[in-house]
Write a protein that holds these residues in place. Structure first.
Motif, mmCIF file in Angstrom:
data_model
loop_
_atom_site.group_PDB
_atom_site.id
_atom_site.type_symbol
_atom_site.label_atom_id
_atom_site.label_comp_id
_atom_site.label_asym_id
_atom_site.label_seq_id
_atom_site.Cartn_x
_atom_site.Cartn_y
_atom_site.Cartn_z
ATOM 1 N N CYS A 106 -67.907 21.061 -9.200
ATOM 2 C CA CYS A 106 -68.898 21.950 -9.808
ATOM 3 C C CYS A 106 -68.715 23.352 -9.241
ATOM 4 O O CYS A 106 -68.370 23.514 -8.078
ATOM 5 N N ARG A 160 -78.517 24.000 -10.015
ATOM 6 C CA ARG A 160 -78.802 22.694 -10.589
ATOM 7 C C ARG A 160 -79.127 21.667 -9.497
ATOM 8 O O ARG A 160 -80.056 20.900 -9.598
ATOM 9 N N HIS A 161 -78.308 21.673 -8.435
ATOM 10 C CA HIS A 161 -78.475 20.624 -7.429
ATOM 11 C C HIS A 161 -79.422 21.022 -6.308
ATOM 12 O O HIS A 161 -80.298 20.253 -5.939
ATOM 13 N N CYS A 220 -68.012 19.500 -15.957
ATOM 14 C CA CYS A 220 -67.718 20.615 -15.059
ATOM 15 C C CYS A 220 -66.276 21.073 -15.249
ATOM 16 O O CYS A 220 -65.939 22.213 -14.983
ATOM 17 N N SER A 274 -75.597 10.684 -0.872
ATOM 18 C CA SER A 274 -74.520 11.422 -1.522
ATOM 19 C C SER A 274 -74.736 11.614 -3.012
ATOM 20 O O SER A 274 -74.026 12.372 -3.652
ATOM 21 N N GLU A 332 -70.027 26.952 -7.798
ATOM 22 C CA GLU A 332 -71.080 27.236 -6.832
ATOM 23 C C GLU A 332 -72.433 27.520 -7.484
ATOM 24 O O GLU A 332 -73.470 27.084 -6.993
ATOM 25 N N ASN A 370 -77.383 12.839 -5.993
ATOM 26 C CA ASN A 370 -78.554 13.696 -6.105
ATOM 27 C C ASN A 370 -79.760 12.876 -6.560
ATOM 28 O O ASN A 370 -79.739 12.295 -7.636
ATOM 29 N N ARG A 377 -83.483 22.557 -7.454
ATOM 30 C CA ARG A 377 -84.448 21.594 -7.952
ATOM 31 C C ARG A 377 -84.966 20.696 -6.824
ATOM 32 O O ARG A 377 -86.145 20.348 -6.765
ATOM 33 N N ASN A 378 -84.056 20.345 -5.901
ATOM 34 C CA ASN A 378 -84.486 19.528 -4.775
ATOM 35 C C ASN A 378 -85.320 20.321 -3.784
ATOM 36 O O ASN A 378 -86.120 19.761 -3.048
ATOM 37 N N ARG A 392 -73.633 26.369 -10.160
ATOM 38 C CA ARG A 392 -74.233 25.121 -10.610
ATOM 39 C C ARG A 392 -74.745 24.308 -9.413
ATOM 40 O O ARG A 392 -75.816 23.719 -9.455
ATOM 41 N N ARG A 400 -69.989 19.654 -4.872
ATOM 42 C CA ARG A 400 -68.826 20.518 -4.691
ATOM 43 C C ARG A 400 -67.554 19.695 -4.826
ATOM 44 O O ARG A 400 -66.585 20.134 -5.439
ATOM 45 N N TYR A 446 -75.564 15.312 -1.059
ATOM 46 C CA TYR A 446 -75.260 15.401 -2.484
ATOM 47 C C TYR A 446 -74.772 16.787 -2.892
ATOM 48 O O TYR A 446 -74.143 16.943 -3.929
#
Lengths: 331, 318
Positions: B224, B232-233, A120, A103, B226, A105, B236-237, B228, B220, B215
């Motif tokens: 954050c 961002r999340h 945010c 959960s 959408e 990142n 990158r992954n 971002r 969400r 994550y």
């Protein structure tokens, strides 16, 4: 007094092999300010779906809300857009999840994720102030050497520590409602106790309401003020924690409680509820528990019972039809 | 981090040695002696040929030849071309610039086009947008360079004549930057088509997978927006497999797109390679192969570094 959160007649469907199947049907409940509501039931009974759909967190392409109204703090948020919801999420209602490993990142530092939870919602807070606030919250949730942990990545923390980071992240905006979705399930027992204790502490210091989703009756007994028992997408019984444990009325609640191991009694085998949960494809026509209920009658198979209010319980069972019927069209 | 780089470098050394062995012995085993190439037309007498053999060291045992070749290699000497008599290093050096120019430009273009398309496609799967970019990616990946090249030349050089079909500069006139770019457009686009196709698919697949991760839900849930969440999340992954895919393009990037360079008469490594193979110019073939191999090693090292920047779990692993 109005409730902090009130959900009425919520039904949610999922797209399974090109067919819409209802996973949650006619769920109505409320959470009061400062109260902890425990939601219990076995896997797949709709506990998480209920909370996720409240926050519009279900995937849009494969799920839909068939009916229902969500009123939070006096405002109807049912039809909020994503942008409107994002102002509620994390700020007024926040969530912690079962598996803290997945959960968080993995490619962002713990600190960056905490700072994000602040910025945010409020860009006016400087990075430095947000950082300080984040570190103070890490300290608040009992993380030793918070400055160091702030700069580390999730994989460098233990499971319990990660869950603490999740809690810090959820509480950093001082929300009114915390939804804890199986927060201790993935942790070992001693850590579980620590996390529950932490949640109790935080609750008593901030008067936050908690929706605690779990399948662990022990956790419910310790934390909840009221308990809502769900089965196959229906609410089966709602009562105060004390009532549920001392006088479970629904046969399903009775079965759940009977299956808790009791070290003070010597028994041959653990009691269990026979059979399995019906799948979404073949829900029984009548009461959804009828296929496994030891007290099942012809009426149960034919007709789905409404919730009856009796002796301080709301219970969905024909055994209590002398009580006041609350809703008629629930399954 | 430093340790990680060092370990990667250590791994590259035996690989490089292996490459030199392979390159040398493959060339050695290939039919046709260099002497035959040198004296193809003349009827030189046996004495001259024996002298030449001794001068080139071809009379020595093969392992001596190998070590001499490697020794020269480490001094930056790739030998002399049989065909032109020029040092191989100079010939390669002259060609590597033009090759890198179009291949890097096409890589840049592909990334610029494919990644946003792939991300959007994954964000709204089975939407019109997704069908558009998936269609584009299938067509792209399935179109061979020579075909796309011919079509492009036919359309843009012959029919509407807006881009030149060959060379780096106009034969007349100054070598200006604008002229160069004008000549680069077609080969760069042709080179990009397949890359765009495969990168869209890779990006779509890996973003789609990452968007299911917990994550993302957390991001969400904490409010954050959408955009971002996505950039961002998720992105990158999702980049690691995309970087891997780009890594597999490196040999092609340096080796030059042989076909495309031929097609557009682009004076790069690819066309030099073809020329050298046709005239059995072994020193040049070996030189180009070694240069490509080294570039691939360096490229992989860069890819490994990017991995470790993207993913802290790699950076900190023991």
């Amino acid at each position: 007094m109005s409730h902090l959160l009130e959900i009425s007649n919520l039904s949610v469907s999922f797209l399974v092999r090109k067919k819409w199947l209802q996973a949650v049907t006619g769920v109505s409940f409320y959470v009061d300010q400062g109260e902890t509501l425990g939601i219990v039931g076995e896997s797949g009974c709709g506990k998480s779906v209920t909370s996720m759909s409240m926050l519009h967190l279900l995937p849009k392409t494969t799920s839909r809300v068939d009916s229902g109204k969500v009123v939070f703090d006096g405002t109807d948020i049912t039809d909020y857009s994503d942008a409107e919801m994002s102002r509620i999420r994390g700020r007024r209602i926040s969530m912690i999840f079962q598996d803290s490993m997945t959960s968080l990142n993995p490619v962002m530092t713990n600190g960056a994720q905490l700072v994000e939870a602040i910025r945010c919602h409020d860009k006016s807070i400087s990075k430095k102030d947000a950082e300080e606030k984040a570190i103070s919250y890490l300290q608040k949730v009992g993380i030793p050497s918070p400055e160091k942990r702030f700069r580390e990545y999730p994989h460098q923390l233990s499971g319990g520590m990660r869950q603490r980071v999740m809690i810090a992240m959820a509480l950093i905006q001082s929300p009114s409602l915390l939804i804890a979705d199986e927060p201790t399930t993935a942790l070992d027992v001693t850590i579980q106790a620590q996390i529950l204790e932490l949640m109790q502490e935080l609750k008593s210091s901030s008067n936050i309401s908690i929706m605690l989703i779990t399948h662990d009756m022990g956790v419910v007994a310790e934390m909840a003020d009221r308990v809502m028992v769900m089965y196959a997408g229906n609410i089966m019984e709602v009562a105060s924690t004390k009532e549920i444990f001392s006088n479970p009325m629904h046969p399903y609640s009775q079965g759940l409680l009977a299956s808790i191991p009791r070290p003070d009694r010597t028994i041959e085998a653990l009691s269990s509820i026979e059979g399995t949960v019906p799948t979404l494809q073949n829900m029984p026509k009548g009461c959804r528990f009828s296929t496994r209920c030891s007290k099942c009658t012809a009426e149960c198979i034919e007709k789905c019972p409404p919730l009856f209010r009796k002796d301080g319980h709301d219970v969905r069972c024909w055994l209590y039809k002398d009580g006041e019927a609350l809703d008629g069209t629930s399954c | 981090m430093g340790k990680y780089v060092l370990r990667r470098l250590m791994v590259a050394i035996p690989t490089f040695i292996g490459i030199t062995v392979l390159v040398f012995f493959l060339a050695y085993l290939a039919p046709g002696s260099p002497l035959e190439m040198l004296f193809m037309d003349s009827n030189a007498d046996a004495q001259v040929m024996a002298d030449m053999e001794a001068r080139l060291g071809l009379d020595q045992p093969v392992y001596v030849q190998y070590f001499r070749w490697v020794g020269q290699l480490f001094q930056g000497n790739l030998g002399t071309s049989y065909r032109t008599g020029l040092p191989v290093w100079d010939m390669v050096g002259e060609r590597i610039g033009p090759t890198l120019l179009i291949t890097l430009a096409s890589l840049f273009l592909s990334v610029l086009i494919a990644i946003p398309l792939g991300v959007m496609s994954a964000y709204k799967p089975y939407s019109g947008w997704d069908y558009f970019s998936s269609g584009l990616s299938f067509i792209g990946a399935a179109t061979p360079n020579f075909f796309a090249g011919l079509v492009f030349i036919y359309l843009f050089s012959v029919k509407i004549n807006i881009f030149p079909s060959s060379g780096m500069y106009d034969s007349a006139g100054a070598h200006t930057f604008a002229d160069l770019v004008h000549h680069m457009v077609l080969p760069t686009f042709v080179l990009s088509i397949q890359q765009i196709g495969s990168l869209i698919r890779q990006t779509r697949g890996s973003v789609l997978e990452v968007l299911q991760d917990d994550y993302i839900r957390t991001a969400r849930a904490k409010g954050c927006l959408e955009s971002r969440v996505l950039f961002r999340h998720a992105l990158r992954n999702a980049l690691s497999p995309v970087i891997t895919r780009i890594g597999t393009m490196i040999p092609f990037l340096v080796g030059g797109a042989v076909v495309t360079e031929q097609l557009f008469s682009w004076p790069g490594l690819g066309s030099l390679m073809v020329l050298s193979i046709n005239s059995r110019d072994y020193p040049v073939i070996m030189g180009i192969t070694v240069v490509i191999a080294v570039a691939v090693l360096i490229g992989n090292l860069i890819i490994d570094l990017i991995y470790s920047v993207l993913d802290p779990r790699i950076r900190f692993s023991k």
